[in-house]
Design a protein around this motif. Structure first.
Motif, PDB file in Angstrom:
ATOM      1  N   UNK A  86       0.828  -1.213   0.000  1.00 30.48           N
ATOM      2  CA  UNK A  86       0.000   0.000   0.000  1.00 30.48           C
ATOM      3  C   UNK A  86       0.861   1.262   0.000  1.00 30.48           C
ATOM      4  N   UNK A  87       2.053   1.163   0.619  1.00 29.19           N
ATOM      5  CA  UNK A  87       2.887   2.346   0.820  1.00 29.19           C
ATOM      6  C   UNK A  87       2.745   2.918   2.203  1.00 29.19           C
ATOM      7  N   UNK A  88       2.046   2.195   3.083  1.00 28.20           N
ATOM      8  CA  UNK A  88       1.915   2.630   4.469  1.00 28.20           C
ATOM      9  C   UNK A  88       3.188   2.283   5.230  1.00 28.20           C
ATOM     10  N   UNK A  89       3.409   2.991   6.344  1.00 32.45           N
ATOM     11  CA  UNK A  89       4.599   2.779   7.159  1.00 32.45           C
ATOM     12  C   UNK A  89       4.276   1.765   8.251  1.00 32.45           C
ATOM     13  N   UNK A  90       4.947   0.635   8.247  1.00 32.34           N
ATOM     14  CA  UNK A  90       4.767  -0.386   9.279  1.00 32.34           C
ATOM     15  C   UNK A  90       5.613   0.001  10.485  1.00 32.34           C
ATOM     16  N   UNK A  91       4.958   0.322  11.593  1.00 32.30           N
ATOM     17  CA  UNK A  91       5.632   0.769  12.811  1.00 32.30           C
ATOM     18  C   UNK A  91       5.575  -0.372  13.826  1.00 32.30           C
ATOM     19  N   UNK A  92       6.677  -1.095  13.967  1.00 34.30           N
ATOM     20  CA  UNK A  92       6.712  -2.288  14.817  1.00 34.30           C
ATOM     21  C   UNK A  92       6.671  -1.885  16.291  1.00 34.30           C
ATOM     22  N   UNK A  93       5.621  -2.323  16.988  1.00 35.95           N
ATOM     23  CA  UNK A  93       5.476  -1.984  18.399  1.00 35.95           C
ATOM     24  C   UNK A  93       5.305  -0.504  18.644  1.00 35.95           C
ATOM     25  N   UNK A  94       4.809   0.211  17.638  1.00 32.65           N
ATOM     26  CA  UNK A  94       4.722   1.662  17.707  1.00 32.65           C
ATOM     27  C   UNK A  94       3.624   2.174  18.623  1.00 32.65           C
ATOM     28  N   UNK A  95       3.647   3.475  18.844  1.00 33.69           N
ATOM     29  CA  UNK A  95       2.665   4.142  19.694  1.00 33.69           C
ATOM     30  C   UNK A  95       1.317   4.148  18.981  1.00 33.69           C
ATOM     31  N   UNK A  96       0.371   3.413  19.530  1.00 42.51           N
ATOM     32  CA  UNK A  96      -0.949   3.334  18.907  1.00 42.51           C
ATOM     33  C   UNK A  96      -1.629   4.692  18.866  1.00 42.51           C
ATOM     34  N   UNK A  97      -1.363   5.527  19.870  1.00 45.44           N
ATOM     35  CA  UNK A  97      -1.988   6.844  19.909  1.00 45.44           C
ATOM     36  C   UNK A  97      -1.549   7.757  18.782  1.00 45.44           C
ATOM     37  N   UNK A  98      -0.390   7.471  18.179  1.00 41.39           N
ATOM     38  CA  UNK A  98       0.118   8.288  17.079  1.00 41.39           C
ATOM     39  C   UNK A  98      -0.109   7.640  15.723  1.00 41.39           C
ATOM     40  N   UNK A  99      -0.791   6.509  15.705  1.00 37.15           N
ATOM     41  CA  UNK A  99      -0.960   5.754  14.464  1.00 37.15           C
ATOM     42  C   UNK A  99      -2.298   6.047  13.803  1.00 37.15           C
ATOM     43  N   UNK A 100      -2.326   5.890  12.485  1.00 33.02           N
ATOM     44  CA  UNK A 100      -3.573   6.012  11.731  1.00 33.02           C
ATOM     45  C   UNK A 100      -4.383   4.723  11.811  1.00 33.02           C
ATOM     46  N   UNK A 101      -3.681   3.607  11.891  1.00 36.00           N
ATOM     47  CA  UNK A 101      -4.289   2.283  12.010  1.00 36.00           C
ATOM     48  C   UNK A 101      -3.458   1.494  13.014  1.00 36.00           C
ATOM     49  N   UNK A 102      -4.123   0.694  13.832  1.00 39.62           N
ATOM     50  CA  UNK A 102      -3.392  -0.194  14.737  1.00 39.62           C
ATOM     51  C   UNK A 102      -3.824  -1.636  14.470  1.00 39.62           C
ATOM     52  N   UNK A 103      -2.855  -2.535  14.482  1.00 37.41           N
ATOM     53  CA  UNK A 103      -3.107  -3.959  14.299  1.00 37.41           C
ATOM     54  C   UNK A 103      -2.531  -4.654  15.523  1.00 37.41           C
ATOM     55  N   UNK A 104      -3.382  -5.328  16.272  1.00 35.91           N
ATOM     56  CA  UNK A 104      -2.972  -5.848  17.578  1.00 35.91           C
ATOM     57  C   UNK A 104      -3.222  -7.329  17.717  1.00 35.91           C
ATOM     58  N   UNK A 105      -2.312  -7.982  18.446  1.00 27.66           N
ATOM     59  CA  UNK A 105      -2.548  -9.346  18.880  1.00 27.66           C
ATOM     60  C   UNK A 105      -3.392  -9.339  20.138  1.00 27.66           C
ATOM     61  N   UNK A 106      -3.741 -10.503  20.652  1.00 24.69           N
ATOM     62  CA  UNK A 106      -4.646 -10.581  21.810  1.00 24.69           C
ATOM     63  C   UNK A 106      -4.052 -10.034  23.097  1.00 24.69           C
ATOM     64  N   UNK A 107      -2.727  -9.942  23.188  1.00 21.04           N
ATOM     65  CA  UNK A 107      -2.095  -9.524  24.435  1.00 21.04           C
ATOM     66  C   UNK A 107      -1.863  -8.023  24.518  1.00 21.04           C
ATOM     67  N   UNK A 108      -2.119  -7.285  23.447  1.00 17.53           N
ATOM     68  CA  UNK A 108      -1.824  -5.850  23.437  1.00 17.53           C
ATOM     69  C   UNK A 108      -3.059  -5.009  23.129  1.00 17.53           C
ATOM     70  N   UNK A 109      -4.237  -5.564  23.338  1.00 18.57           N
ATOM     71  CA  UNK A 109      -5.468  -4.860  22.989  1.00 18.57           C
ATOM     72  C   UNK A 109      -5.637  -3.568  23.787  1.00 18.57           C
ATOM     73  N   UNK A 110      -5.268  -3.571  25.056  1.00 15.23           N
ATOM     74  CA  UNK A 110      -5.428  -2.365  25.876  1.00 15.23           C
ATOM     75  C   UNK A 110      -4.584  -1.224  25.320  1.00 15.23           C
ATOM     76  N   UNK A 111      -3.342  -1.508  24.969  1.00 17.84           N
ATOM     77  CA  UNK A 111      -2.475  -0.479  24.389  1.00 17.84           C
ATOM     78  C   UNK A 111      -3.009  -0.022  23.041  1.00 17.84           C
ATOM     79  N   UNK A 112      -3.576  -0.931  22.272  1.00 13.32           N
ATOM     80  CA  UNK A 112      -4.074  -0.605  20.936  1.00 13.32           C
ATOM     81  C   UNK A 112      -5.267   0.332  20.984  1.00 13.32           C
TER      82      UNK A 112
END
Length: 252
Positions: A86-112
């Motif tokens: 797509x041309x989007x920037x993949x931010x590994x473990x990035x700040x969800x609050x600063x992201x346009x989209x967040x993709x989360x596993x089951x253990x990080x839903x609260x942060x997402x």
């Protein structure tokens, strides 16, 4: 791979052209006993569907930041290449609050939940299974992705000189990802389609991402990606290396 490849998505297209039937990612989770093997064609199909979800349903555009709160996993590898497509920037473990989209596993839903944009949750269950109950405020990846198209075309060409990846605080363009992956492949002893690298590294460093995806892809080889490898004894690891025809390892 072709010398003209400038982005990770280019590398995948070249792999698909060269030999779509060969294995690309073999995934083990030694906490659950899961093993999944994806050919180049199967992996590319998952990438196409995920890229269509990202560009269409989630309205991601080139330059948008996608926070990937995910472990080393075959579905994480799919998302990395979908972002590159797509041309989007993949931010590994990035700040969800600063992201346009967040993709989360089951253990990080609260942060997402800090993301004010689109949120996608992955159950990371065997065979890409869905959540028993979709987490509130999230789309379940396993529910949304099957209906997506099998072919992907970006709305705009992906610029290899634009940011593509953020890992451990370092930002890399698509061209830099490819260049570094090729250099790493040589250092790891990956020489071509017969090269098969077993990686037990996490995806939160460049070294882990390179060994666990980009370097094997850059050389036309394949990766045996192992999660929770520490739970495997030395004898069992040796047997896996033999049975999977591993030619190189990245264990720490």
């Amino acid at each position: 791979m072709n010398a003209t490849d400038r982005t990770p998505a280019d590398l995948l297209r070249s792999a698909l052209t060269a030999d779509p039937a060969r294995p690309l990612v073999t995934f083990y989770d030694d906490a659950t006993g899961e093993r999944v093997e994806l050919s180049v064609a199967t992996f590319a199909n998952w990438v196409a569907k995920t890229a269509n979800l990202l560009q269409g349903d989630l309205a991601a555009e080139p330059g948008d930041r996608v926070a990937l709160l995910l472990p080393a996993h075959w579905q994480t590898a799919v998302w990395l290449l979908a972002c590159a497509s797509v041309g989007a920037v993949a931010d590994i473990g990035g700040d969800a609050g600063a992201a346009d989209v967040v993709v989360s596993g089951p253990e990080t839903l609260d942060a997402a939940r800090a993301c004010s944009g689109e949120r996608v949750a992955l159950a990371l269950r065997p065979l890409g299974g869905r959540f028993p109950r979709t987490p509130d405020g999230f789309a379940d990846y396993a529910v949304e992705v099957p209906s997506q198209g099998d072919r992907f075309q970006p709305y705009a060409p992906v610029d290899p000189e634009e940011p593509a990846l953020i890992v451990a605080g370092a930002e890399l363009t698509g061209a830099e990802v490819v260049e570094r992956a090729r250099a790493d492949a040589a250092e790891l002893g990956l020489t071509g389609p017969d090269s098969r690298l077993l990686s037990g590294l996490s995806y939160d460093t460049w070294e882990g991402l390179s060994a666990g995806l980009y370097a094997p892809l850059a050389t036309g080889g394949s990766v045996v990606l192992c999660r929770n490898l520490g739970q495997l004894g030395e004898d069992a690891l040796a047997k896996r290396i033999e049975s999977e025809r591993v030619s190189a390892t990245a264990l720490r």
